[in-house]
Design a protein around this motif. Structure first.
Motif, PDB file in Angstrom:
ATOM      1  N   TRP A   5     -53.821  30.550   7.777  1.00 31.48           N
ATOM      2  CA  TRP A   5     -53.534  29.108   7.970  1.00 31.48           C
ATOM      3  C   TRP A   5     -52.774  28.289   8.797  1.00 31.48           C
ATOM      4  O   TRP A   5     -52.956  27.374   8.608  1.00 31.48           O
ATOM      5  CB  TRP A   5     -53.722  28.544   6.537  1.00 31.48           C
ATOM      6  CG  TRP A   5     -52.022  29.423   4.868  1.00 31.48           C
ATOM      7  CD1 TRP A   5     -52.282  30.164   4.672  1.00 31.48           C
ATOM      8  CD2 TRP A   5     -50.584  29.364   5.619  1.00 31.48           C
ATOM      9  NE1 TRP A   5     -50.485  30.931   4.277  1.00 31.48           N
ATOM     10  CE2 TRP A   5     -50.299  29.845   4.386  1.00 31.48           C
ATOM     11  CE3 TRP A   5     -50.028  28.606   6.274  1.00 31.48           C
ATOM     12  CZ2 TRP A   5     -48.867  30.397   5.068  1.00 31.48           C
ATOM     13  CZ3 TRP A   5     -48.995  28.196   6.535  1.00 31.48           C
ATOM     14  CH2 TRP A   5     -47.850  29.290   5.910  1.00 31.48           C
ATOM     15  N   LEU A   6     -52.301  29.520   8.757  1.00 29.82           N
ATOM     16  CA  LEU A   6     -51.019  28.553   9.731  1.00 29.82           C
ATOM     17  C   LEU A   6     -51.810  27.759  11.039  1.00 29.82           C
ATOM     18  O   LEU A   6     -51.378  26.546  11.524  1.00 29.82           O
ATOM     19  CB  LEU A   6     -49.768  30.224  10.898  1.00 29.82           C
ATOM     20  CG  LEU A   6     -48.848  29.335  11.370  1.00 29.82           C
ATOM     21  CD1 LEU A   6     -47.551  28.903  10.728  1.00 29.82           C
ATOM     22  CD2 LEU A   6     -47.953  30.533  12.300  1.00 29.82           C
ATOM     23  N   PRO A   7     -53.245  27.988  11.952  1.00 25.97           N
ATOM     24  CA  PRO A   7     -53.600  26.717  13.070  1.00 25.97           C
ATOM     25  C   PRO A   7     -53.748  25.192  11.948  1.00 25.97           C
ATOM     26  O   PRO A   7     -53.779  24.799  12.560  1.00 25.97           O
ATOM     27  CB  PRO A   7     -54.526  27.894  13.514  1.00 25.97           C
ATOM     28  CG  PRO A   7     -54.026  29.014  13.387  1.00 25.97           C
ATOM     29  CD  PRO A   7     -53.298  29.966  11.857  1.00 25.97           C
ATOM     30  N   PRO A   8     -54.413  26.016  10.748  1.00 25.52           N
ATOM     31  CA  PRO A   8     -54.759  24.357  10.677  1.00 25.52           C
ATOM     32  C   PRO A   8     -53.638  23.864  10.107  1.00 25.52           C
ATOM     33  O   PRO A   8     -53.724  22.921  10.334  1.00 25.52           O
ATOM     34  CB  PRO A   8     -55.493  25.176   8.924  1.00 25.52           C
ATOM     35  CG  PRO A   8     -56.072  26.355   9.426  1.00 25.52           C
ATOM     36  CD  PRO A   8     -55.436  27.084  10.569  1.00 25.52           C
ATOM     37  N   VAL A   9     -53.017  24.598   9.352  1.00 27.21           N
ATOM     38  CA  VAL A   9     -51.650  23.492   9.038  1.00 27.21           C
ATOM     39  C   VAL A   9     -51.081  23.087  10.647  1.00 27.21           C
ATOM     40  O   VAL A   9     -50.685  21.476  10.106  1.00 27.21           O
ATOM     41  CB  VAL A   9     -50.326  24.474   8.227  1.00 27.21           C
ATOM     42  CG1 VAL A   9     -49.056  23.167   8.595  1.00 27.21           C
ATOM     43  CG2 VAL A   9     -51.156  25.107   7.482  1.00 27.21           C
ATOM     44  N   TRP A  10     -50.737  23.671  11.707  1.00 28.65           N
ATOM     45  CA  TRP A  10     -50.073  22.738  12.684  1.00 28.65           C
ATOM     46  C   TRP A  10     -51.548  21.896  12.983  1.00 28.65           C
ATOM     47  O   TRP A  10     -50.569  21.062  13.729  1.00 28.65           O
ATOM     48  CB  TRP A  10     -50.210  24.433  13.065  1.00 28.65           C
ATOM     49  CG  TRP A  10     -48.733  24.583  14.299  1.00 28.65           C
ATOM     50  CD1 TRP A  10     -48.615  25.077  15.798  1.00 28.65           C
ATOM     51  CD2 TRP A  10     -48.413  24.831  13.645  1.00 28.65           C
ATOM     52  NE1 TRP A  10     -47.211  25.021  15.550  1.00 28.65           N
ATOM     53  CE2 TRP A  10     -46.819  25.672  14.573  1.00 28.65           C
ATOM     54  CE3 TRP A  10     -47.881  24.853  12.230  1.00 28.65           C
ATOM     55  CZ2 TRP A  10     -45.348  25.195  13.809  1.00 28.65           C
ATOM     56  CZ3 TRP A  10     -46.286  25.699  11.392  1.00 28.65           C
ATOM     57  CH2 TRP A  10     -45.238  25.275  12.985  1.00 28.65           C
ATOM     58  N   VAL A  11     -52.365  21.664  12.714  1.00 29.25           N
ATOM     59  CA  VAL A  11     -53.272  20.837  13.447  1.00 29.25           C
ATOM     60  C   VAL A  11     -53.564  18.972  12.593  1.00 29.25           C
ATOM     61  O   VAL A  11     -53.354  19.005  13.285  1.00 29.25           O
ATOM     62  CB  VAL A  11     -54.248  21.362  13.424  1.00 29.25           C
ATOM     63  CG1 VAL A  11     -56.053  20.272  13.221  1.00 29.25           C
ATOM     64  CG2 VAL A  11     -55.309  22.391  13.721  1.00 29.25           C
ATOM     65  N   VAL A  12     -53.476  19.377  11.618  1.00 28.69           N
ATOM     66  CA  VAL A  12     -52.910  18.911  10.120  1.00 28.69           C
ATOM     67  C   VAL A  12     -51.815  17.990  10.573  1.00 28.69           C
ATOM     68  O   VAL A  12     -51.295  16.744  10.974  1.00 28.69           O
ATOM     69  CB  VAL A  12     -52.843  19.431   8.859  1.00 28.69           C
ATOM     70  CG1 VAL A  12     -52.448  18.213   8.039  1.00 28.69           C
ATOM     71  CG2 VAL A  12     -54.574  19.877   8.526  1.00 28.69           C
ATOM     72  N   LEU A  13     -50.346  18.762  10.950  1.00 24.65           N
ATOM     73  CA  LEU A  13     -49.242  18.309  11.038  1.00 24.65           C
ATOM     74  C   LEU A  13     -48.940  17.648  12.282  1.00 24.65           C
ATOM     75  O   LEU A  13     -48.047  16.826  12.534  1.00 24.65           O
ATOM     76  CB  LEU A  13     -48.019  19.308  10.665  1.00 24.65           C
ATOM     77  CG  LEU A  13     -46.624  19.379  11.650  1.00 24.65           C
ATOM     78  CD1 LEU A  13     -45.973  18.246  10.608  1.00 24.65           C
ATOM     79  CD2 LEU A  13     -45.924  20.459  12.008  1.00 24.65           C
TER      80      LEU A  13
END
Length: 368
Positions: A298-306
């Motif tokens: 989930w790290l890349p999607p979280v980075w996208v949202v952030l």
């Protein structure tokens, strides 16, 4: 012609893919990228910027009838203003905070000084958009004649037959045809998108996903496959945007509204998101929390949202404190820059016409 909601949705999807791309690059450089994301990101290159440029060309086509002076003031100078300003910001941030993840931008002043001729930053889309707009406007009604040569150039660069010395030039060669398609076929594309119904849109979306998966799995490993898949993916990406606008239900409506809302605010996200990703990745490494996290999927999607939320927050703060100049060129700058370009253009026109005029007078003088 009216602006379809699907165009904003498509732009919203495209900017999310751009943010994801840079998130993957920075996480990979920091050895934090989860397994599988590099392959996913590599396959999305066939969709991401081609879709962005097709929609950009379609929306920019209204500039075809503008005078050069109006085009300079309404589009070209504002684009180059934010490109130059945020290139300086990126250089400062990446040199001080994240030098290990962005060395090609921050190792010296040379890339920054050469940016007007050889852009090497993540802001190259703005540079290319200005260049493509100038080219299409200069071609006028002859722009459609260039579609075939532009398509051949795209295939040659996509298949590595023709290799530009710099990544940005290579990408521009690959993507120009998509901008030109939007510019030249605007009316036809709007008509087709406006009449596309749910079932055909769903079918095209499934085809696009299937083709990308098949290409990523190596099932389409033939010469020219990448270019063909890119065309199919862009068409199906537009169909998916139409599908989102047509699906019933509160969930689908909310997703469509969010994508369309983001699609009308792509510039602030595009300008700031990689700074957020770079600083965030550096902070994770410096704090040593990466070892505790591992590499969760989930790290890349979280980075996208952030990155999206912070980028929009930075713009909101800038507007609140009166720093709108960070996103919009001040009127005085626009007028002076446009006036300077017009004066230089006038001088060049007179310099070109003078020898031709002297040659014509000599010819008339020598005629019996």
């Amino acid at each position: 012609m009216r602006r379809l909601p699907a165009l904003d949705v498509a732009r919203g999807l495209a900017i999310v893919l751009v943010v994801l791309h840079h998130a993957v690059l920075h996480l990979d450089a920091a050895h934090l990228l989860p397994v599988g994301w590099r392959s996913v990101n590599g396959e999305l290159v066939l969709l991401r910027m081609p879709l962005f440029f097709l929609v950009s060309g379609l929306l920019a086509a209204s500039a075809a009838g503008r005078s050069w002076g109006r085009l300079l003031r309404s589009r070209l100078v504002p684009l180059l203003w934010v490109f130059a300003l945020w290139s300086l910001v990126r250089f400062a941030v990446f040199r001080v905070v994240t030098p290990r993840f962005q060395p090609w931008e921050a190792d010296s002043l040379v890339p920054l000084l050469l940016a007007p001729l050889r852009p090497t930053t993540g802001l190259w889309y703005l540079y290319a958009l200005a260049a493509f707009t100038v080219a299409a406007r200069a071609l006028g009604r002859r722009a459609a004649w260039v579609l075939v040569p532009a398509a051949l150039l795209s295939v040659a660069t996509s298949e590595q037959v023709l290799r530009a010395p710099y990544y940005v030039w290579h990408q521009m060669g690959r993507c120009f045809v998509f901008f030109l398609l939007g510019w030249c076929l605007r009316a036809h594309l709007l008509r087709l998108l406006g009449t596309l119904r749910v079932l055909p849109a769903a079918g095209l979306s499934a085809v696009g996903a299937g083709v990308l998966v098949a290409h990523g799995a190596g099932l389409l490993d033939v010469v020219g496959a990448a270019s063909a898949v890119s065309v199919v993916a862009v068409v199906c990406g537009l169909a998916f945007a139409v599908l989102l606008t047509a699906l019933p239900g509160a969930g689908a409506g909310a997703l469509c509204a969010a994508a369309g809302w983001l699609g009308r605010r792509t510039l602030p996200v595009y300008l700031v998101h990689e700074l957020v990703v770079g600083v965030g990745t550096s902070a994770v490494v410096a704090l040593g929390v990466a070892a505790a996290w591992g590499r969760p999927w989930w790290l890349p999607p979280v980075w996208v949202v952030l990155a999206v939320l912070v980028s929009l927050g930075v713009r909101a703060v800038a507007l609140r404190v009166g720093a709108s100049w960070a996103y919009e060129a001040p009127a005085a700058v626009v007028e002076r820059a446009a006036g300077l370009v017009e004066r230089v253009g006038g001088v060049l026109q007179r310099a070109v016409r003078a020898p031709a005029g002297r040659g014509a007078r000599r010819a008339r003088g020598g005629t019996p």
